[in-house]
Design a protein around this motif. Sequence first.
Motif, mmCIF file in Angstrom:
data_model
loop_
_atom_site.group_PDB
_atom_site.id
_atom_site.type_symbol
_atom_site.label_atom_id
_atom_site.label_comp_id
_atom_site.label_asym_id
_atom_site.label_seq_id
_atom_site.Cartn_x
_atom_site.Cartn_y
_atom_site.Cartn_z
ATOM 1 N N ARG A 187 0.834 -1.194 0.000
ATOM 2 C CA ARG A 187 0.000 0.000 0.000
ATOM 3 C C ARG A 187 0.873 1.250 0.000
ATOM 4 N NH1 ARG A 187 -4.151 -0.132 4.802
ATOM 5 N NH2 ARG A 187 -2.261 -0.721 5.941
ATOM 6 N N GLU A 188 0.407 2.302 -0.665
ATOM 7 C CA GLU A 188 1.148 3.559 -0.680
ATOM 8 C C GLU A 188 0.939 4.284 0.646
ATOM 9 O OE1 GLU A 188 -0.965 4.151 -4.218
ATOM 10 O OE2 GLU A 188 0.821 4.657 -5.389
ATOM 11 N N THR A 189 1.988 4.975 1.097
ATOM 12 C CA THR A 189 1.957 5.666 2.390
ATOM 13 C C THR A 189 1.705 7.153 2.184
ATOM 14 O OG1 THR A 189 3.469 4.080 3.393
ATOM 15 C CG2 THR A 189 3.301 6.236 4.442
ATOM 16 N N ILE A 190 0.772 7.690 2.960
ATOM 17 C CA ILE A 190 0.471 9.124 2.922
ATOM 18 C C ILE A 190 0.738 9.703 4.303
ATOM 19 C CG2 ILE A 190 -1.324 10.873 2.614
ATOM 20 C CD1 ILE A 190 -2.633 9.070 0.564
ATOM 21 N N LEU A 191 1.542 10.770 4.340
ATOM 22 C CA LEU A 191 1.832 11.475 5.586
ATOM 23 C C LEU A 191 0.850 12.636 5.732
ATOM 24 C CD1 LEU A 191 3.535 12.191 8.079
ATOM 25 C CD2 LEU A 191 5.107 13.426 6.545
ATOM 26 N N VAL A 192 0.077 12.621 6.822
ATOM 27 C CA VAL A 192 -0.884 13.690 7.119
ATOM 28 C C VAL A 192 -0.247 14.638 8.131
ATOM 29 C CG1 VAL A 192 -3.139 14.243 8.111
ATOM 30 C CG2 VAL A 192 -2.870 12.219 6.654
ATOM 31 N N VAL A 193 -0.096 15.914 7.740
ATOM 32 C CA VAL A 193 0.516 16.918 8.615
ATOM 33 C C VAL A 193 -0.540 17.971 8.950
ATOM 34 C CG1 VAL A 193 2.421 18.527 8.933
ATOM 35 C CG2 VAL A 193 2.707 16.532 7.424
ATOM 36 N N ASP A 194 -0.987 17.975 10.214
ATOM 37 C CA ASP A 194 -1.997 18.952 10.652
ATOM 38 C C ASP A 194 -1.934 19.053 12.171
ATOM 39 O OD1 ASP A 194 -4.704 20.173 11.300
ATOM 40 O OD2 ASP A 194 -4.821 20.061 9.097
ATOM 41 N N ASP A 195 -2.082 20.280 12.717
ATOM 42 C CA ASP A 195 -1.983 20.461 14.159
ATOM 43 C C ASP A 195 -3.293 20.160 14.882
ATOM 44 O OD1 ASP A 195 -3.222 22.667 13.018
ATOM 45 O OD2 ASP A 195 -2.557 24.038 14.597
ATOM 46 N N GLU A 196 -4.384 20.005 14.139
ATOM 47 C CA GLU A 196 -5.662 19.705 14.763
ATOM 48 C C GLU A 196 -5.868 18.191 14.824
ATOM 49 O OE1 GLU A 196 -9.091 21.986 13.472
ATOM 50 O OE2 GLU A 196 -7.760 23.452 12.515
ATOM 51 N N ARG A 197 -6.037 17.695 16.048
ATOM 52 C CA ARG A 197 -6.159 16.246 16.257
ATOM 53 C C ARG A 197 -7.369 15.671 15.525
ATOM 54 N NH1 ARG A 197 -6.467 13.272 22.214
ATOM 55 N NH2 ARG A 197 -6.496 11.120 21.414
ATOM 56 N N LEU A 198 -8.504 16.384 15.555
ATOM 57 C CA LEU A 198 -9.720 15.903 14.904
ATOM 58 C C LEU A 198 -9.540 15.801 13.391
ATOM 59 C CD1 LEU A 198 -12.660 15.023 15.201
ATOM 60 C CD2 LEU A 198 -13.337 17.452 15.026
ATOM 61 N N VAL A 204 -1.255 5.171 6.509
ATOM 62 C CA VAL A 204 -1.223 6.570 6.961
ATOM 63 C C VAL A 204 -0.180 6.764 8.050
ATOM 64 C CG1 VAL A 204 -2.566 8.470 7.931
ATOM 65 C CG2 VAL A 204 -3.663 6.828 6.383
ATOM 66 N N SER A 205 0.573 7.848 7.919
ATOM 67 C CA SER A 205 1.505 8.296 8.947
ATOM 68 C C SER A 205 1.067 9.699 9.366
ATOM 69 C CB SER A 205 2.927 8.328 8.379
ATOM 70 O OG SER A 205 3.849 8.776 9.343
ATOM 71 N N LEU A 206 1.256 10.064 10.648
ATOM 72 C CA LEU A 206 0.726 11.322 11.172
ATOM 73 C C LEU A 206 1.831 12.201 11.756
ATOM 74 C CD1 LEU A 206 -2.377 9.871 13.080
ATOM 75 C CD2 LEU A 206 -2.363 10.899 10.785
ATOM 76 N N ALA A 207 1.643 13.528 11.625
ATOM 77 C CA ALA A 207 2.548 14.506 12.239
ATOM 78 C C ALA A 207 1.735 15.738 12.610
ATOM 79 C CB ALA A 207 3.678 14.880 11.284
ATOM 80 N N GLU A 208 2.014 16.288 13.833
ATOM 81 C CA GLU A 208 1.223 17.432 14.305
ATOM 82 C C GLU A 208 1.922 18.766 14.111
ATOM 83 O OE1 GLU A 208 3.798 15.959 17.648
ATOM 84 O OE2 GLU A 208 2.467 15.059 16.139
ATOM 85 N N ASP A 209 3.194 18.759 13.701
ATOM 86 C CA ASP A 209 3.904 20.023 13.453
ATOM 87 C C ASP A 209 4.962 19.812 12.373
ATOM 88 O OD1 ASP A 209 6.264 18.907 14.683
ATOM 89 O OD2 ASP A 209 5.387 19.376 16.639
ATOM 90 N N GLY A 210 5.633 20.907 11.974
ATOM 91 C CA GLY A 210 6.589 20.863 10.878
ATOM 92 C C GLY A 210 7.809 20.019 11.162
ATOM 93 N N ALA A 211 8.378 20.169 12.374
ATOM 94 C CA ALA A 211 9.588 19.409 12.718
ATOM 95 C C ALA A 211 9.321 17.910 12.715
ATOM 96 C CB ALA A 211 10.106 19.852 14.087
ATOM 97 N N THR A 212 8.196 17.505 13.287
ATOM 98 C CA THR A 212 7.834 16.085 13.292
ATOM 99 C C THR A 212 7.624 15.581 11.871
ATOM 100 O OG1 THR A 212 6.745 16.374 15.436
ATOM 101 C CG2 THR A 212 6.225 14.373 14.194
ATOM 102 N N ALA A 213 7.001 16.430 11.044
ATOM 103 C CA ALA A 213 6.738 16.047 9.659
ATOM 104 C C ALA A 213 8.034 15.772 8.905
ATOM 105 C CB ALA A 213 5.950 17.145 8.955
#
Length: 461
Positions: free
Chosen positions: A3-14, A30-39
């Motif tokens: 499966r292809e991986t998509i990184l979701v970068v957003d500071d809002e948890r919802l 899916v991979s998740l990041a809440e800020d730029g540095a983590t992304a």
Amino acid sequence: MPRETILVVDDERLVRWSLQQKLEQWGYHVSLAEDGATALGRVQLDNPDLITLDIKLPDMTGIEVLSELRYRNLQVPVIVITAFGVVDDAVRSLKLGAYDFIEKPINFEKLENAIRNALETRRLRTEVARTHEIQRSEFSVERIIGVSDHIRDVRDLVKKLASSEASTILIQGESGTGKDLVAHAIHYESTRRDRPFFAINCAAIPENLMESELFGHEKGAFTDARTQKKGMFEMADGGTLFLDEISEMTLGMQAKLLRVLEGQAFRRVGGVKNINVDVRVIVASNRNLEEAVRLSRFRQDLYFRLAIIPLTLRPLREHKEDITPLLEHFIQHYNQKFRKSIQGVTKEAEELLLNYDWPGNIRELKNAIERVMILAEGNRVAAKYLPIRISEGGVLPVPMAEGEVNNGIRLPTGGTSLYDVERELIRQALEQSRGNKTTAAKLLHITRDTLRYKVKKYKLE
């Protein structure tokens, strides 16, 4: 298929949660990041196939994240998520190479289409890059095999020509000497390597179609011109156009070609507008163009334009020290193709190979090795499988048995010499085919280039 991986970068948890649910429902990892540095850290760890990137992040902006990705030369496609009506951020992200932008609140149908299109574009670009890499390897200058001074000089000249600004290059040599390989090598060693390479055999295109093939035509330019068509020059813009067997081009077409070479501009057939192009033109001929000029069969002014930088490939019989490395190369090639493990040739076979004059040059050698690799048993190529034999007159191709009929051609009987036998067979084939060399070559089970060589050798023209 992974499966292809998509990184979701957003500071809002919802938002991260809702995007994750949708993306996994569509079949993505899916991979998740809440800020730029983590992304940026996730990009290094997860190597995502695509990123959805919110513009507003707590530590940096999405624009800054995108700039950092491009600075690191990471070409992963990015879909930017922006607030409704924030046009400036969207425009800036597109200028930095973002694939698309989606406004909040997110339209999931639009997002799904954007992701699908972005990933398809990425797959196509990856495939094109892989194809280019294969072609560069296949046609690199190192694929010009040989240890002789001649081959070393050819490789050196190819590198110089490739790195030069030469717009026209002439390659001369007998059929089978490798003119096509050299033309490809010049292109793939040059800065034009990522641009198109088109080849056309001037002998294979009917005279009435040649102009349209090279320059294209407008709709309605002639009876069958139902749509507009781009020609080879237009499609090769920025790259290389290889014109093989240039000596077969008519004098009228030669004049039109010269005009294009001089001005790097042309008009489609039926067109009224000049089209400017940047094309390197490599031409090849197995005939002596100087002699063709003297016989008024080739334009002198075109010859002088083409022969600014000539490259001449000598026949294989003049650098026989290259037969052994070529032999090793072809055996390795056909070992892979036919899944065999032939280690080399017997001494008798090597003697035949080194003493034969190879009128068909490297192409004939390659064809001979293909034949024996198909028939060979054990781990050595035996002489009995080679299509050549030793006779009193030297090493010659294997003739048919006495009296054997081959498509209506009969071998003379009564003690005739091999020279006269071969000459008579070729004469009969030409007579039976009414002078058509392609048909005659098929009757004799030889290539058209080999037939042309023998026609010249036996003065049957």
